[in-house]
Design an enzyme around this catalytic site. Structure first.
Site, PDB file in Angstrom:
ATOM      1  N   THR A  18     -51.292 -40.781 -22.289  1.00  0.00           N
ATOM      2  CA  THR A  18     -51.253 -41.448 -20.976  1.00  0.00           C
ATOM      3  C   THR A  18     -50.659 -40.536 -19.901  1.00  0.00           C
ATOM      4  O   THR A  18     -51.227 -40.371 -18.825  1.00  0.00           O
ATOM      5  CB  THR A  18     -50.376 -42.717 -21.095  1.00  0.00           C
ATOM      6  OG1 THR A  18     -50.804 -43.424 -22.251  1.00  0.00           O
ATOM      7  CG2 THR A  18     -50.480 -43.596 -19.893  1.00  0.00           C
ATOM      8  N   LYS A 110     -36.735 -38.364 -22.918  1.00  0.00           N
ATOM      9  CA  LYS A 110     -35.331 -38.756 -22.729  1.00  0.00           C
ATOM     10  C   LYS A 110     -34.573 -38.784 -24.042  1.00  0.00           C
ATOM     11  O   LYS A 110     -33.404 -38.421 -24.108  1.00  0.00           O
ATOM     12  CB  LYS A 110     -35.245 -40.114 -22.034  1.00  0.00           C
ATOM     13  CG  LYS A 110     -35.943 -41.231 -22.778  1.00  0.00           C
ATOM     14  CD  LYS A 110     -36.913 -42.003 -21.937  1.00  0.00           C
ATOM     15  CE  LYS A 110     -38.206 -41.279 -21.751  1.00  0.00           C
ATOM     16  NZ  LYS A 110     -39.251 -41.953 -21.034  1.00  0.00           N
ATOM     17  N   GLU A 134     -37.357 -34.494 -14.761  1.00  0.00           N
ATOM     18  CA  GLU A 134     -37.375 -35.614 -13.811  1.00  0.00           C
ATOM     19  C   GLU A 134     -38.030 -36.858 -14.416  1.00  0.00           C
ATOM     20  O   GLU A 134     -37.591 -37.985 -14.183  1.00  0.00           O
ATOM     21  CB  GLU A 134     -38.127 -35.180 -12.538  1.00  0.00           C
ATOM     22  CG  GLU A 134     -38.159 -36.209 -11.433  1.00  0.00           C
ATOM     23  CD  GLU A 134     -36.780 -36.544 -10.894  1.00  0.00           C
ATOM     24  OE1 GLU A 134     -36.183 -35.710 -10.219  1.00  0.00           O
ATOM     25  OE2 GLU A 134     -36.294 -37.659 -11.169  1.00  0.00           O
ATOM     26  N   GLY A 139     -39.089 -42.781 -14.728  1.00  0.00           N
ATOM     27  CA  GLY A 139     -40.478 -42.396 -14.427  1.00  0.00           C
ATOM     28  C   GLY A 139     -40.672 -41.746 -13.076  1.00  0.00           C
ATOM     29  O   GLY A 139     -40.204 -40.635 -12.829  1.00  0.00           O
ATOM     30  N   GLU A 195     -44.435 -52.305 -26.616  1.00  0.00           N
ATOM     31  CA  GLU A 195     -45.021 -51.570 -27.746  1.00  0.00           C
ATOM     32  C   GLU A 195     -45.113 -52.487 -28.974  1.00  0.00           C
ATOM     33  O   GLU A 195     -44.375 -53.467 -29.073  1.00  0.00           O
ATOM     34  CB  GLU A 195     -44.100 -50.406 -28.145  1.00  0.00           C
ATOM     35  CG  GLU A 195     -43.668 -49.521 -27.008  1.00  0.00           C
ATOM     36  CD  GLU A 195     -44.551 -48.318 -26.846  1.00  0.00           C
ATOM     37  OE1 GLU A 195     -45.390 -48.082 -27.723  1.00  0.00           O
ATOM     38  OE2 GLU A 195     -44.412 -47.629 -25.818  1.00  0.00           O
ATOM     39  N   ASP A 206     -33.641 -47.072 -25.360  1.00  0.00           N
ATOM     40  CA  ASP A 206     -34.335 -46.277 -24.345  1.00  0.00           C
ATOM     41  C   ASP A 206     -33.504 -46.217 -23.050  1.00  0.00           C
ATOM     42  O   ASP A 206     -33.336 -45.141 -22.458  1.00  0.00           O
ATOM     43  CB  ASP A 206     -35.714 -46.905 -24.074  1.00  0.00           C
ATOM     44  CG  ASP A 206     -36.444 -46.238 -22.932  1.00  0.00           C
ATOM     45  OD1 ASP A 206     -36.932 -45.109 -23.119  1.00  0.00           O
ATOM     46  OD2 ASP A 206     -36.520 -46.834 -21.831  1.00  0.00           O
ATOM     47  N   LYS A 210     -31.517 -42.830 -21.090  1.00  0.00           N
ATOM     48  CA  LYS A 210     -31.590 -42.498 -19.659  1.00  0.00           C
ATOM     49  C   LYS A 210     -30.199 -42.536 -19.017  1.00  0.00           C
ATOM     50  O   LYS A 210     -29.864 -41.689 -18.184  1.00  0.00           O
ATOM     51  CB  LYS A 210     -32.542 -43.463 -18.966  1.00  0.00           C
ATOM     52  CG  LYS A 210     -33.985 -43.341 -19.483  1.00  0.00           C
ATOM     53  CD  LYS A 210     -34.840 -44.525 -19.061  1.00  0.00           C
ATOM     54  CE  LYS A 210     -36.235 -44.446 -19.666  1.00  0.00           C
ATOM     55  NZ  LYS A 210     -36.990 -45.697 -19.539  1.00  0.00           N
ATOM     56  N   GLY A 307     -45.763 -45.366 -16.800  1.00  0.00           N
ATOM     57  CA  GLY A 307     -47.173 -45.388 -16.407  1.00  0.00           C
ATOM     58  C   GLY A 307     -47.687 -43.982 -16.182  1.00  0.00           C
ATOM     59  O   GLY A 307     -46.919 -43.047 -15.942  1.00  0.00           O
TER      60      GLY A 307
HETATM   61  N1  HSE Z   1     -40.568 -47.840 -22.528  1.00  0.00           N
HETATM   62  C1  HSE Z   1     -39.990 -47.495 -21.264  1.00  0.00           C
HETATM   63  C2  HSE Z   1     -39.868 -48.719 -20.393  1.00  0.00           C
HETATM   64  C3  HSE Z   1     -40.750 -46.470 -20.488  1.00  0.00           C
HETATM   65  O1  HSE Z   1     -40.225 -49.809 -20.806  1.00  0.00           O
HETATM   66  O2  HSE Z   1     -39.368 -48.577 -19.287  1.00  0.00           O
HETATM   67  C4  HSE Z   1     -40.521 -45.101 -20.997  1.00  0.00           C
HETATM   68  O3  HSE Z   1     -39.170 -44.790 -21.038  1.00  0.00           O
END
Ligand code: HSE
Length: 445
Positions: A18, A110, A134, A139, A195, A206, A210, A307
């Site tokens: 993607t 990340k 970045e 994103g 997912e 996740d 970050k 995205g």
């Molecule tokens: N899976 C992450 C989210 C995007 O839902 O924001 C990639 O880090």
């Protein structure tokens, strides 16, 4: 003066899913505009992907497609390697090999940087190459650029962000439709927002990756994922979202990092946020990050956190940065973690028990005399001050004739270890009928 036209910088992509195809498409579409900024062409000339047929279809016949990522790294024509494989395994090895081969690296990974960043940045520093990331945080929002450069005059005091779109989508749906977590998760998976294995998103991992990266850049400390406190949204009930709303709050999964006199707070957990804050109104899969600096005050960055093209926007910004800086003396470049490598600090990350914050508590209690007094008595004895109390009608909670009710308490700030003690004492009361729900509360001022 004679203009020298330099050969375009050659980029190799490792992985073209993607994000990779977004990078390819946006680079093509905006080629002229990007060249006006970068001053030198940027060309994707090689792609490695296990699915070579799909990759070739995505990039056309002029780009060399291989199955072996190491062929990209070994190619002396390639100046920049873009790692879009993800995960800590092979991606770590390939990034280190690319650095060793003298390539600059751009990554959206990340997880890799939050866990292995120290090793990777040290290797890049030794080789005099850049590792740009970045796209790894929020994103398309240029939050790394903002923290590392735009806010460089400031002592950063705190950062609080909605940095996981999946969980923000789930929480928004839970609030809008009054549904429970499990129901919304299934729907999010059906729609492709979550997912098939959503563990990293819903358990806060996740977001923690970050938050760790932002913390390192904000305070000039090493990346230390192992020190982060991580709690996801899986235990949140629809009733807590409703009660929070009645008290003037929304519940968001926040990644928080704060500099205090005792150390650095680094934590991800659901948080009550005043409904009137802009960040409380960030809905669906959108991301937003608040940064408070001593000079600038509070700033807010909002946009798409995932995205194809939003993430490509961040990857290409890194490619342009590298294009401008790769002939510069390495010492003149912006340091990977914003602070010079020899000026990093060892300020400790605080254990969660040492964090000071305020709380939302929901106790399911017997609806009888003295219950409120015994609960508030425990809080008072431990010096925990109450901000607000909400008690629901028993009928409303347990149905007609019910003898139990929900007691909701908002507290003022106290140290988490003391709150843990209060929770243990309250839980032991015979009139407290179910496990107490505790959600932290952030005023964000
Ligand atoms: N899976 C992450 C989210 C995007 O839902 O924001 C990639 O880090």
């Amino acid at each position: 003066m004679k203009q020298v036209t330099l050969k375009p910088l050659q980029v190799g992509l490792l992985g073209i899913g993607t994000v990779g195809s977004g990078v390819f498409n946006v680079l093509q579409r905006n080629q002229g505009e990007i060249l006006r900024r970068s001053g030198r062409g940027i060309e994707i000339s090689m792609v490695a992907d296990l699915d070579t047929a799909r990759a070739q279809a995505a990039v056309g016949k002029d780009v060399t497609v291989v199955a072996d990522a190491r062929a990209v790294i070994a190619n002396p024509e390639i100046d920049i390697v873009v790692e879009l494989i993800g995960g800590y395994g092979i991606a770590r090895q390939l990034v280190l090999e690319a650095i060793e081969a003298g390539k600059h690296v751009v990554t959206a990974n990340k997880a890799l940087l939050a866990v292995h960043g120290t090793e990777i940045f040290a290797a890049a520093h030794r080789k005099g190459v850049m590792v740009a990331f970045e796209a790894a945080v929020a994103g398309g929002i240029p939050i790394i650029k903002a923290l590392r450069e735009g806010l460089t005059a400031n002592r950063i005091e705190w950062i609080a962000g909605i940095i996981n779109g999946t969980t923000n989508f789930i929480l928004s749906e839970m609030r809008d439709k009054g549904l429970d977590f499990d129901v919304v998760l299934k729907e999010a998976q059906r729609l492709g927002y979550a997912e098939a294995d959503p563990t990293f998103d819903i358990e806060g991992v996740d977001a923690a990756h970050k938050a760790v990266l932002m913390s390192a850049i904000a305070f000039g400390v090493p990346v230390q994922f192992d020190k982060a406190y991580v709690e996801g949204i899986t235990k949140l009930g629809a009733q807590d979202i409703r009660y929070a709303e009645q008290l003037g709050y929304r519940i968001k999964l926040l990644g928080i990092t704060k500099k205090t006199a005792k150390g650095i707070e680094l934590r991800v957990h659901p948080s009550l946020v005043p409904a009137k804050r802009l960040i409380a109104n960030v809905e669906g899969a959108m991301n937003a990050v608040m940064v408070h600096g001593d000079a600038v005050g509070t700033t807010l960055y909002y946009g798409k956190g995932a995205g194809s093209e939003p993430t490509a926007s961040a990857v290409i910004a890194d490619l342009v940065d590298i294009t401008r800086l790769h002939t510069a003396d390495a010492a003149q470049r912006v340091p990977h973690l914003a602070f010079q490598p020899d000026a990093m600090s060892d300020t400790p990350v605080l254990a969660m028990g040492d964090v000071v914050t305020s709380y939302y508590l929901r106790l399911n209690v017997a609806d009888e005399a003295g219950v409120l007094a015994s609960v508030t008595g425990i809080l008072a004895a431990l010096g925990i001050s109450i901000d607000a109390v909400l008690q629901r009608e028993a009928d409303e909670v347990g149905g007609e004739g019910s003898t139990q009710t929900d007691l909701i308490i908002l507290t003022h700030d106290c140290v988490e270890a003391r709150m843990n003690e209060a929770l243990a004492q309250m839980q032991a009361l015979p009139t407290v009928l179910a496990p107490i729900t505790r959600i932290r509360k952030e005023e964000l001022v």
